[in-house]
Design a protein around this motif. Structure first.
Motif, short mmCIF file in Angstrom:
data_model
loop_
_atom_site.label_atom_id
_atom_site.label_comp_id
_atom_site.label_asym_id
_atom_site.label_seq_id
_atom_site.Cartn_x
_atom_site.Cartn_y
_atom_site.Cartn_z
N GLY A 33 -5.76 -7.14 1.11
CA GLY A 33 -6.25 -7.84 2.28
C GLY A 33 -6.31 -9.34 2.10
N THR A 34 -5.98 -9.82 0.89
CA THR A 34 -6.01 -11.26 0.59
C THR A 34 -4.67 -11.69 0.03
N MET A 35 -4.39 -11.36 -1.21
CA MET A 35 -3.07 -11.63 -1.78
C MET A 35 -2.00 -10.71 -1.17
N ALA A 36 -2.42 -9.53 -0.74
CA ALA A 36 -1.50 -8.53 -0.19
C ALA A 36 -2.05 -8.00 1.12
N PRO A 37 -1.19 -7.72 2.09
CA PRO A 37 -1.67 -7.09 3.33
C PRO A 37 -2.20 -5.69 3.05
N LEU A 38 -3.13 -5.24 3.88
CA LEU A 38 -3.62 -3.87 3.76
C LEU A 38 -2.54 -2.89 4.20
N VAL A 39 -2.39 -1.81 3.45
CA VAL A 39 -1.38 -0.79 3.76
C VAL A 39 -2.06 0.58 3.71
N PRO A 40 -1.47 1.59 4.38
CA PRO A 40 -2.10 2.92 4.40
C PRO A 40 -2.29 3.53 3.03
N PRO A 47 1.78 -8.10 -3.52
CA PRO A 47 1.41 -9.45 -3.07
C PRO A 47 2.51 -10.08 -2.24
N LEU A 48 2.11 -10.89 -1.28
CA LEU A 48 3.09 -11.64 -0.52
C LEU A 48 3.75 -12.67 -1.44
N PRO A 49 5.07 -12.87 -1.31
CA PRO A 49 5.79 -13.71 -2.28
C PRO A 49 5.24 -15.12 -2.42
N ALA A 50 4.92 -15.77 -1.31
CA ALA A 50 4.44 -17.15 -1.40
C ALA A 50 3.12 -17.22 -2.16
N ALA A 51 2.23 -16.28 -1.90
CA ALA A 51 0.95 -16.26 -2.60
C ALA A 51 1.15 -15.96 -4.09
N ALA A 52 2.01 -14.99 -4.40
CA ALA A 52 2.25 -14.63 -5.80
C ALA A 52 2.88 -15.79 -6.57
N ASP A 53 3.84 -16.49 -5.96
CA ASP A 53 4.51 -17.59 -6.65
C ASP A 53 3.54 -18.73 -6.93
N ALA A 54 2.72 -19.10 -5.94
CA ALA A 54 1.77 -20.19 -6.14
C ALA A 54 0.70 -19.81 -7.16
N PHE A 55 0.25 -18.56 -7.11
CA PHE A 55 -0.76 -18.07 -8.06
C PHE A 55 -0.22 -18.14 -9.49
N LYS A 229 -12.99 -16.89 3.66
CA LYS A 229 -12.90 -15.56 4.24
C LYS A 229 -11.52 -15.38 4.86
N VAL A 230 -10.87 -14.26 4.55
CA VAL A 230 -9.56 -13.96 5.12
C VAL A 230 -9.75 -12.94 6.24
N GLY A 231 -9.47 -13.35 7.49
CA GLY A 231 -9.61 -12.45 8.62
C GLY A 231 -10.96 -12.59 9.31
N GLU A 245 -1.18 -13.87 5.27
CA GLU A 245 -0.02 -14.78 5.37
C GLU A 245 -0.43 -16.24 5.20
N ALA A 246 -1.70 -16.56 5.42
CA ALA A 246 -2.17 -17.93 5.22
C ALA A 246 -2.61 -18.20 3.79
N VAL A 247 -2.69 -17.17 2.95
CA VAL A 247 -3.10 -17.36 1.56
C VAL A 247 -2.05 -18.13 0.78
#
Length: 262
Positions: A33-40, A47-55, A229-231, A245-247
């Protein structure tokens, strides 16, 4: 990498730029829900690529420590997040701590192990009676996932779990987004964040999270720190972004600000 702060609130941008002047910065991020979107299915999260790369890039900077602080067990967190080698890890809401190769694994007492077995048996019965619910085992607990169940089934499963487990001394329950966490070790992300801060002697902290379980982390922050807070939802964090996506832009801003300081 050039940070594009477009879409980030102006007050958050200013706060991050001030934060990045600190001598020893800790960047601690929730994962789901922060680095990665929530999934079932929890095992499908990435992790979303942009967040993972910057991290990963932040982990290489002097005076900067990165950490993931998650409700997941450490083994699950490593599997889905693929964190950089330098990142510190807090799992199971603070019950599991990895501060380097010498970190000792979590060990339960005999009483805790007995309680966990009892709670797990009760939850297995409940999950079997409620279609769409799933169980996830952790070293110190077990999680009832209800994201794939209907709202009515999810509510009934959680209510039954509370009826079965609330009376068990030494068993701790906490609710998140379509999950019920059951643990035999009392821990929370505020405790985990304080452990990280002390371990790396951080002079300031950036912490971002999306769930109600992250509120313990926000409450542990001081005036020199930045909580995001994300969301949606009520929060003790002073700043908010819309989605995971904003992380990426947030961490890219931190990365550029720390590089400029360096």
């Amino acid at each position: 990498m050039t940070a594009d702060p477009a879409g980030l609130p102006a007050d958050l941008i200013a706060a991050v730029e001030r934060l990045c002047r600190t001598p020893r910065l800790l960047v601690a991020m929730d994962f789901d829900g922060t680095m990665a979107p929530l999934v079932p299915l929890a095992g499908d999260a990435r992790p979303l690529p942009a967040a993972a790369d910057a991290f990963a890039a932040l982990a290489q900077l002097p005076g900067t420590t990165t950490a993931l602080i998650s409700g997941r067990a450490l083994a699950s967190l490593r599997r889905v997040a693929s964190p950089p080698r330098e990142a510190l890890l807090i799992g199971s809401h603070g019950a599991e701590v990895w501060l380097g190769p010498d970190a000792r694994p979590l060990t339960l007492t005999e009483d805790q192990a007995r309680l966990l077995g009892q709670a797990s048996a009760l939850l297995r019965d409940i999950a079997g009676e409620h279609p769409g619910t799933l169980l996830e085992e952790k070293p110190a607990g077990i999680v009832l996932h209800t994201r794939m169940a209907t709202d009515a089934v999810a509510a009934a499963a959680v209510e039954q779990a509370h009826l079965a487990l609330d009376a068990l001394p030494g068993v701790y329950l906490s609710a998140g987004k379509r999950v019920l966490e059951v643990s035999v070790v009392r821990a929370d992300k505020g405790q985990g964040l304080r452990t990280l801060r002390d371990a790396v002697h951080a002079t300031a902290v950036l912490f971002a999270g999306d769930d109600v379980t992250d509120e313990h982390g926000f409450s542990a922050l001081g005036p020199e720190d930045v909580g995001v807070k994300v969301g949606s939802g009520q929060t003790a964090a002073l700043f908010r972004i819309d989605s995971p996506e904003a992380v990426g832009p947030l961490l890219e801003l931190v990365l550029d600000s720390r590089r400029t300081r360096g």
